[in-house]
Each structure stands twice: as C-alpha cells, then as structure tokens.
Design a protein around this motif. Structure first.
Motif, mmCIF file in Angstrom:
data_model
loop_
_atom_site.group_PDB
_atom_site.id
_atom_site.type_symbol
_atom_site.label_atom_id
_atom_site.label_comp_id
_atom_site.label_asym_id
_atom_site.label_seq_id
_atom_site.Cartn_x
_atom_site.Cartn_y
_atom_site.Cartn_z
ATOM 1 N N GLY A 216 0.792 -1.231 0.000
ATOM 2 C CA GLY A 216 0.000 0.000 0.000
ATOM 3 C C GLY A 216 0.819 1.271 0.000
ATOM 4 N N HIS A 217 2.054 1.208 -0.442
ATOM 5 C CA HIS A 217 2.923 2.385 -0.447
ATOM 6 C C HIS A 217 2.655 3.232 -1.690
ATOM 7 C CE1 HIS A 217 6.444 4.906 -0.240
ATOM 8 N NE2 HIS A 217 6.789 4.355 0.917
ATOM 9 N N PRO A 218 2.423 4.535 -1.527
ATOM 10 C CA PRO A 218 2.114 5.396 -2.679
ATOM 11 C C PRO A 218 3.248 5.483 -3.698
ATOM 12 C CG PRO A 218 2.348 6.712 -0.677
ATOM 13 C CD PRO A 218 2.401 5.280 -0.260
ATOM 14 N N ALA A 219 4.480 5.158 -3.312
ATOM 15 C CA ALA A 219 5.605 5.200 -4.252
ATOM 16 C C ALA A 219 5.456 4.184 -5.369
ATOM 17 C CB ALA A 219 6.921 4.962 -3.508
ATOM 18 N N ALA A 220 4.575 3.212 -5.210
ATOM 19 C CA ALA A 220 4.377 2.179 -6.229
ATOM 20 C C ALA A 220 3.586 2.694 -7.423
ATOM 21 C CB ALA A 220 3.670 0.975 -5.615
ATOM 22 N N SER A 221 2.979 3.840 -7.295
ATOM 23 C CA SER A 221 2.103 4.371 -8.344
ATOM 24 C C SER A 221 2.718 4.361 -9.746
ATOM 25 C CB SER A 221 1.651 5.783 -7.957
ATOM 26 O OG SER A 221 0.892 6.356 -8.971
ATOM 27 N N PRO A 222 3.956 4.820 -9.950
ATOM 28 C CA PRO A 222 4.490 4.862 -11.320
ATOM 29 C C PRO A 222 4.571 3.496 -12.002
ATOM 30 C CG PRO A 222 5.831 6.232 -9.877
ATOM 31 C CD PRO A 222 4.864 5.479 -9.001
ATOM 32 N N TRP A 223 5.052 2.494 -11.304
ATOM 33 C CA TRP A 223 5.171 1.195 -11.968
ATOM 34 C C TRP A 223 3.854 0.440 -12.005
ATOM 35 C CZ3 TRP A 223 8.241 2.199 -7.612
ATOM 36 C CH2 TRP A 223 7.940 1.498 -6.461
ATOM 37 N N VAL A 224 2.942 0.738 -11.109
ATOM 38 C CA VAL A 224 1.595 0.159 -11.211
ATOM 39 C C VAL A 224 0.898 0.739 -12.434
ATOM 40 C CG1 VAL A 224 -0.673 0.059 -10.113
ATOM 41 C CG2 VAL A 224 1.381 -0.380 -8.753
ATOM 42 N N MET A 225 1.012 2.042 -12.613
ATOM 43 C CA MET A 225 0.412 2.690 -13.782
ATOM 44 C C MET A 225 1.032 2.154 -15.075
ATOM 45 S SD MET A 225 -1.828 5.193 -12.847
ATOM 46 C CE MET A 225 -1.703 6.448 -14.097
ATOM 47 N N ALA A 226 2.347 1.950 -15.085
ATOM 48 C CA ALA A 226 3.023 1.426 -16.279
ATOM 49 C C ALA A 226 2.526 0.021 -16.620
ATOM 50 C CB ALA A 226 4.534 1.415 -16.068
ATOM 51 N N ALA A 227 2.173 -0.749 -15.615
ATOM 52 C CA ALA A 227 1.698 -2.122 -15.849
ATOM 53 C C ALA A 227 0.379 -2.154 -16.619
ATOM 54 C CB ALA A 227 1.546 -2.859 -14.521
ATOM 55 N N LEU A 228 -0.364 -1.076 -16.584
ATOM 56 C CA LEU A 228 -1.629 -1.032 -17.323
ATOM 57 C C LEU A 228 -1.413 -1.092 -18.832
ATOM 58 C CD1 LEU A 228 -3.511 1.685 -15.223
ATOM 59 C CD2 LEU A 228 -3.713 -0.819 -15.062
ATOM 60 N N ASN A 229 -0.185 -0.835 -19.275
ATOM 61 C CA ASN A 229 0.157 -0.895 -20.705
ATOM 62 C C ASN A 229 1.005 -2.112 -21.043
ATOM 63 O OD1 ASN A 229 -1.067 1.602 -21.587
ATOM 64 N ND2 ASN A 229 0.458 2.600 -20.306
ATOM 65 N N ASP A 230 1.118 -3.054 -20.128
ATOM 66 C CA ASP A 230 1.939 -4.248 -20.356
ATOM 67 C C ASP A 230 1.333 -5.083 -21.485
ATOM 68 O OD1 ASP A 230 4.202 -5.722 -18.491
ATOM 69 O OD2 ASP A 230 3.019 -7.149 -19.681
ATOM 70 N N PRO A 231 2.162 -5.702 -22.309
ATOM 71 C CA PRO A 231 1.632 -6.535 -23.398
ATOM 72 C C PRO A 231 1.003 -7.847 -22.912
ATOM 73 C CG PRO A 231 4.040 -6.588 -23.391
ATOM 74 C CD PRO A 231 3.617 -5.563 -22.375
ATOM 75 N N ILE A 232 1.281 -8.236 -21.684
ATOM 76 C CA ILE A 232 0.767 -9.496 -21.141
ATOM 77 C C ILE A 232 -0.525 -9.234 -20.372
ATOM 78 C CG2 ILE A 232 1.292 -11.491 -19.671
ATOM 79 C CD1 ILE A 232 3.087 -11.272 -22.161
ATOM 80 N N THR A 233 -1.567 -9.972 -20.724
ATOM 81 C CA THR A 233 -2.889 -9.781 -20.125
ATOM 82 C C THR A 233 -2.868 -9.916 -18.604
ATOM 83 O OG1 THR A 233 -3.936 -10.598 -22.139
ATOM 84 C CG2 THR A 233 -5.273 -10.632 -20.138
ATOM 85 N N SER A 234 -2.202 -10.952 -18.084
ATOM 86 C CA SER A 234 -2.202 -11.168 -16.628
ATOM 87 C C SER A 234 -1.557 -10.004 -15.888
ATOM 88 C CB SER A 234 -1.512 -12.485 -16.273
ATOM 89 O OG SER A 234 -0.162 -12.469 -16.704
ATOM 90 N N VAL A 235 -0.560 -9.384 -16.495
ATOM 91 C CA VAL A 235 0.088 -8.231 -15.856
ATOM 92 C C VAL A 235 -0.865 -7.037 -15.844
ATOM 93 C CG1 VAL A 235 2.053 -6.641 -15.920
ATOM 94 C CG2 VAL A 235 2.384 -9.064 -16.470
ATOM 95 N N ARG A 236 -1.571 -6.816 -16.955
ATOM 96 C CA ARG A 236 -2.548 -5.720 -16.982
ATOM 97 C C ARG A 236 -3.631 -5.942 -15.927
ATOM 98 N NH1 ARG A 236 -2.227 -6.705 -22.462
ATOM 99 N NH2 ARG A 236 -4.435 -7.232 -22.697
ATOM 100 N N LEU A 237 -4.085 -7.196 -15.793
ATOM 101 C CA LEU A 237 -5.110 -7.505 -14.784
ATOM 102 C C LEU A 237 -4.597 -7.236 -13.371
ATOM 103 C CD1 LEU A 237 -6.591 -10.759 -16.332
ATOM 104 C CD2 LEU A 237 -7.807 -8.594 -15.989
ATOM 105 N N GLN A 238 -3.363 -7.643 -13.092
ATOM 106 C CA GLN A 238 -2.788 -7.370 -11.770
ATOM 107 C C GLN A 238 -2.602 -5.869 -11.562
ATOM 108 O OE1 GLN A 238 -2.196 -9.195 -9.077
ATOM 109 N NE2 GLN A 238 -2.943 -11.053 -10.095
#
Length: 189
Positions: free
Chosen positions: A114-136
């Motif tokens: 729950g650390h707010p510093a994770a925001s940049p890489w969590v947001m980047a994961a929304l554009n991942d080419p792998i479906t399971s990563v986008r879902l996570q």
C-alpha cells in the motif's frame, strides 16, 4: 524439520517453527526443505509469506541468488507480506523484469504494502503486453486507490481481452463512481 525423511513432516515442522518465531532464515529453510528443486506449493507460498515479516532483509538477499523464476516470483510476492516499506525499492527494481510472473508478483506485493511510491510502476503495468500483468495492474490500482489511473483504466475498457475490459470497468466504478455514472448515462442516450 531438518532430519525427518518425510517432506510432509518437514514442512509441518517448518510451520510449527514459524508459528513460534523459530524458523531459520529463508535461504536455510528452503535448503532444508529442498524447495528450490521443485515447483512451489501453496504451503511453500504460505510459509514464505508468514516468514516475510521476520526476515525481509534476508528475502531481499535471497533475490540476488540464481533462483528459478517461479521461486523468484514467490519471494517477490512474499515481500508484500513483510510489512516493511523499505522493500518498495526492491519491488521497483523488478517492475521491468522480463518474466511476466515476476511482474505480477511485484504488483501483488506493491498493492499489499500500500505504499504510494508504487504508483508509477503500477500505472506502467496497465500498458503491459501481457494480459495477466494488466489484470494485476488494475487490481493494484483499486487496492492503492489510484484515482489518477482512471483515464488509463477508461482506455482499458476497450482492451482486446474481455477480462481486462471487465476489470477496468469495475475499477473505474470503484475509483470514480461519479465519472462511470456520467459515462454510462451518455452511452444510454
């Protein structure tokens, strides 16, 4: 734990030791249980998660070993259970790992911490080419309450994968219910 011939008895002994705070550090426990030579089981995963608060630094060191990817993913996942915010830098370090299971584990761990510093890489994961990563990534956005992800989540409502579209719709409703209602009303007209 170290001397019984039955792997099941060894694992049960490990859980008994863990419940008393007496389990050896993760590297030693995994060696005794001969865990790295096989696929992780649910019990192995539970053991890693339960010992993460006791040994976060040793788990970080363990990630530097030459581990099978499946075990590396489980250790990354367990770091989310460590309750130790200093591991957030380690999670950032594996955010671009070539293995999608490790990226998924990183997202679960980041969301759990729950650390707010994770925001940049969590947001980047929304554009991942792998479906399971986008879902996570979507699940992590919800858990972290990332309202700034709403525009990207709205875009994912047209993703090629049905589950991504459905989870993105749910995320928009959770993070910006007023926006979802306005968009739904516009679609009905």
């Amino acid at each position: 734990m170290a001397r019984d011939r039955s792997p099941r008895v060894q694992l049960e002994a490990a859980f008994a030791l863990a419940s008393n705070g007496a389990l050896p550090p993760p590297r030693e426990s995994l060696r005794i249980l001969k865990a790295l030579s096989r696929q992780p089981t649910r019990l192995d995963i539970a053991l890693l998660r339960s010992t993460a608060p006791l040994f976060p630094d040793q788990m970080v060191l363990l990630l530097q070993d030459d581990l099978p990817s499946v075990w590396k993913a489980q250790i990354v996942d367990a770091l989310g259970w460590s309750e130790n915010m200093s591991v957030i830098e380690v999670l950032e370090g594996v955010a671009a790992d070539p293995d999608p299971e490790i990226r998924c584990a990183m997202l679960r761990a980041s969301a759990r911490l729950g650390h707010p510093a994770a925001s940049p890489w969590v947001m980047a994961a929304l554009n991942d080419p792998i479906t399971s990563v986008r879902l996570q990534g979507i699940a992590a956005c919800i858990r972290l309450g990332l309202r700034e992800a709403v525009p990207e989540l709205s875009r994912l409502r047209t993703d090629e994968q049905l589950w991504v579209r459905l989870r993105a719709e749910q995320a928009v409703e959770d993070l910006a219910p007023e926006d979802a209602t306005v968009q739904l009303m516009g679609a009905v007209r």
